[in-house]
Design a protein around this motif. Structure first.
Motif, mmCIF file in Angstrom:
data_model
loop_
_atom_site.group_PDB
_atom_site.id
_atom_site.type_symbol
_atom_site.label_atom_id
_atom_site.label_comp_id
_atom_site.label_asym_id
_atom_site.label_seq_id
_atom_site.Cartn_x
_atom_site.Cartn_y
_atom_site.Cartn_z
ATOM 1 N N ALA A 27 5.971 -1.168 0.359
ATOM 2 C CA ALA A 27 4.720 -1.096 -0.423
ATOM 3 C C ALA A 27 4.117 -2.493 -0.597
ATOM 4 C CB ALA A 27 4.995 -0.461 -1.785
ATOM 5 N N MET A 28 4.978 -3.495 -0.779
ATOM 6 C CA MET A 28 4.468 -4.875 -0.920
ATOM 7 C C MET A 28 3.752 -5.313 0.354
ATOM 8 S SD MET A 28 7.666 -6.764 -2.788
ATOM 9 C CE MET A 28 7.034 -8.420 -2.553
ATOM 10 N N LYS A 29 4.365 -5.061 1.511
ATOM 11 C CA LYS A 29 3.750 -5.480 2.778
ATOM 12 C C LYS A 29 2.424 -4.756 2.984
ATOM 13 C CE LYS A 29 8.009 -6.480 5.315
ATOM 14 N NZ LYS A 29 8.857 -6.044 6.409
ATOM 15 N N ASP A 30 2.410 -3.475 2.658
ATOM 16 C CA ASP A 30 1.178 -2.686 2.797
ATOM 17 C C ASP A 30 0.079 -3.252 1.885
ATOM 18 O OD1 ASP A 30 0.089 -0.104 3.984
ATOM 19 O OD2 ASP A 30 -0.347 0.198 1.846
ATOM 20 N N ALA A 31 0.464 -3.555 0.636
ATOM 21 C CA ALA A 31 -0.522 -4.070 -0.330
ATOM 22 C C ALA A 31 -1.050 -5.434 0.115
ATOM 23 C CB ALA A 31 0.128 -4.189 -1.710
ATOM 24 N N LEU A 32 -0.146 -6.314 0.559
ATOM 25 C CA LEU A 32 -0.549 -7.679 0.932
ATOM 26 C C LEU A 32 -1.460 -7.665 2.154
ATOM 27 C CD1 LEU A 32 2.911 -9.333 0.278
ATOM 28 C CD2 LEU A 32 0.793 -9.849 -0.950
ATOM 29 N N SER A 33 -1.161 -6.781 3.116
ATOM 30 C CA SER A 33 -2.034 -6.736 4.301
ATOM 31 C C SER A 33 -3.371 -6.099 3.936
ATOM 32 C CB SER A 33 -1.351 -6.010 5.467
ATOM 33 O OG SER A 33 -1.092 -4.689 5.111
ATOM 34 N N ASN A 34 -3.363 -5.077 3.087
ATOM 35 C CA ASN A 34 -4.631 -4.456 2.656
ATOM 36 C C ASN A 34 -5.508 -5.438 1.885
ATOM 37 O OD1 ASN A 34 -5.171 -1.641 3.341
ATOM 38 N ND2 ASN A 34 -3.147 -1.299 2.472
ATOM 39 N N LEU A 35 -4.874 -6.300 1.101
ATOM 40 C CA LEU A 35 -5.652 -7.291 0.335
ATOM 41 C C LEU A 35 -6.084 -8.468 1.215
ATOM 42 C CD1 LEU A 35 -3.617 -7.472 -3.006
ATOM 43 C CD2 LEU A 35 -5.901 -6.518 -2.718
ATOM 44 N N GLY A 36 -5.528 -8.534 2.433
ATOM 45 C CA GLY A 36 -5.898 -9.604 3.360
ATOM 46 C C GLY A 36 -5.363 -10.965 2.932
ATOM 47 N N ILE A 37 -4.196 -10.966 2.269
ATOM 48 C CA ILE A 37 -3.614 -12.251 1.843
ATOM 49 C C ILE A 37 -2.666 -12.745 2.940
ATOM 50 C CG2 ILE A 37 -2.175 -13.409 0.100
ATOM 51 C CD1 ILE A 37 -3.111 -11.226 -1.862
ATOM 52 N N PRO A 38 -2.988 -13.850 3.599
ATOM 53 C CA PRO A 38 -2.090 -14.342 4.654
ATOM 54 C C PRO A 38 -0.815 -14.921 4.050
ATOM 55 C CG PRO A 38 -3.989 -15.809 4.405
ATOM 56 C CD PRO A 38 -4.177 -14.699 3.415
ATOM 57 N N PRO A 39 0.327 -14.795 4.752
ATOM 58 C CA PRO A 39 1.613 -15.245 4.193
ATOM 59 C C PRO A 39 1.592 -16.675 3.674
ATOM 60 C CG PRO A 39 1.963 -14.086 6.258
ATOM 61 C CD PRO A 39 0.484 -14.187 6.079
ATOM 62 N N GLN A 40 0.835 -17.555 4.344
ATOM 63 C CA GLN A 40 0.853 -18.965 3.911
ATOM 64 C C GLN A 40 0.135 -19.181 2.586
ATOM 65 O OE1 GLN A 40 -0.497 -17.776 6.670
ATOM 66 N NE2 GLN A 40 -2.495 -18.662 7.110
ATOM 67 N N LYS A 41 -0.631 -18.171 2.121
ATOM 68 C CA LYS A 41 -1.346 -18.326 0.832
ATOM 69 C C LYS A 41 -0.609 -17.659 -0.319
ATOM 70 C CE LYS A 41 -5.391 -20.008 2.259
ATOM 71 N NZ LYS A 41 -6.557 -20.552 2.051
#
Ligand SMILES: Cc1ncc(C[n+]2csc(CCOP(=O)(O)OP(=O)(O)O)c2C)c(N)n1
Ligand code: SF4
Length: 284
Positions: A27-41
């Protein structure tokens, strides 16, 4: 565009098969990709426990600190760079037990971070002792006669301390949990998402099936989530029916917005010499 795969890494995962932590990680990975937050940020901070291992399994910046101390570290990181997106992964023992004092003060401060508590109602990593959220009567190897202390309700505590985003999720309802994490991260200020997470090895009561029979979705109801008294009552509903979704939401200034010294931008982007440290301090 950020993809779920951008968050994948190949770190070996030793969670038990069927552990609710897998649903939270997805769910975290899904949420982070949906929000468009790149890993480095993104910075993920965690303490100690099975839950606290979660950031090992995502490709991102992470700080794995001492037991119960994730919130103070996250507080320092947020004050050093308030433009950084910060998530905290913690267990019920780590956050409400060992780190209980930090939990209370992080809520009061209204730091702009999102706290995900993997609440399996037991200490998983150290083999099944009772945690603050274990229910009365819960039998463990250390509490053979059953737990006698009242269970800690993080939702009502957070509401009484003035939290602006209080929610409950369920690890097996991944799409729902992803939406909840996205809403929590979009909220300005402190967001508590207490996630019911079955521990298939040490909690044989609150199983996946037990929750599936009981959870109902507040997103599908006309519950407004803007009335504190209603929220306090709903936060106590537990047993035959368990609400999941946003229990309460209210916007208010975040901690860093109230600090004059941070108004000209994050501390990490300032140049430091004796004169300008004096200027920053005299602004505070
Ligand atoms: C200061 C300190 N006290 C105790 C421990 C032992 N310890 C490690 S994890 C843990 C409990 C973790 O429980 P929880 O936060 O619920 O996480 P879970 O493993 O269930 O995900 C304890 C007591 C420790 N590592 N450090
Ligand atoms: S002991 Fe419980 S919390 Fe830990 S990995 Fe196994 S199922 Fe998950």
């Amino acid at each position: 565009m950020v993809k779920i795969e951008d968050y994948n890494n190949d770190y070996e995962n030793k969670w038990c098969p069927g552990c609710g932590n897998f649903g939270i990680l997805d769910a975290m990975k899904d949420a982070l990709s949906n929000l468009g937050i790149p890993p480095q940020k993104l910075l993920i901070v965690s303490g100690i426990g099975q839950a606290a291992k979660t950031p090992h399994f995502l490709k991102c910046n992470m700080f794995h600190t001492l037991h119960g101390r994730a919130l103070p570290v996250a507080t320092g990181a947020k004050l050093a760079n308030h433009e950084l997106t910060i998530l905290v992964n913690s267990g019920d023992g780590d956050c409400y037990g060992e780190g209980g004092n930090h939990f209370l003060n992080a809520v009061r401060r209204n730091l702009d971070i999102t706290l995900l508590v993997h609440n399996n109602k037991v200490y998983g990593l150290t083999k099944g002792q009772a945690s603050p959220t274990s229910d009365v009567g819960f039998v463990t190897p250390l509490q053979p006669g059953g737990v006698i202390a009242e269970s800690f309700n993080p939702l009502t505590i957070a509401l009484h301390l003035g939290a602006g985003f209080v929610a409950r999720g369920f690890s097996n309802n991944r799409k729902h949990l992803s939406k909840l994490i996205q809403d929590g991260m979009k909220h300005k200020g402190f967001s508590l998402i207490d996630i019911q997470q079955p521990c298939v090895t040490y909690n044989k009561i609150n199983t996946h099936g037990w929750f599936k029979q009981r959870v109902y979705d507040l997103y599908e109801s006309d519950y407004p989530a803007d009335n504190l008294e209603q929220a306090v009552l709903l936060a106590q509903e537990w047993g035959d029916k368990i609400p999941i979704g946003i229990i309460y939401k209210k916007e208010k200034p975040a901690f860093h917005e109230k600090i004059a010294a941070l108004k000209q931008g994050p501390l990490v982007s300032r140049k430091y010499d004796a004169a300008n440290i004096q200027a920053i301090l005299s602004n505070a």
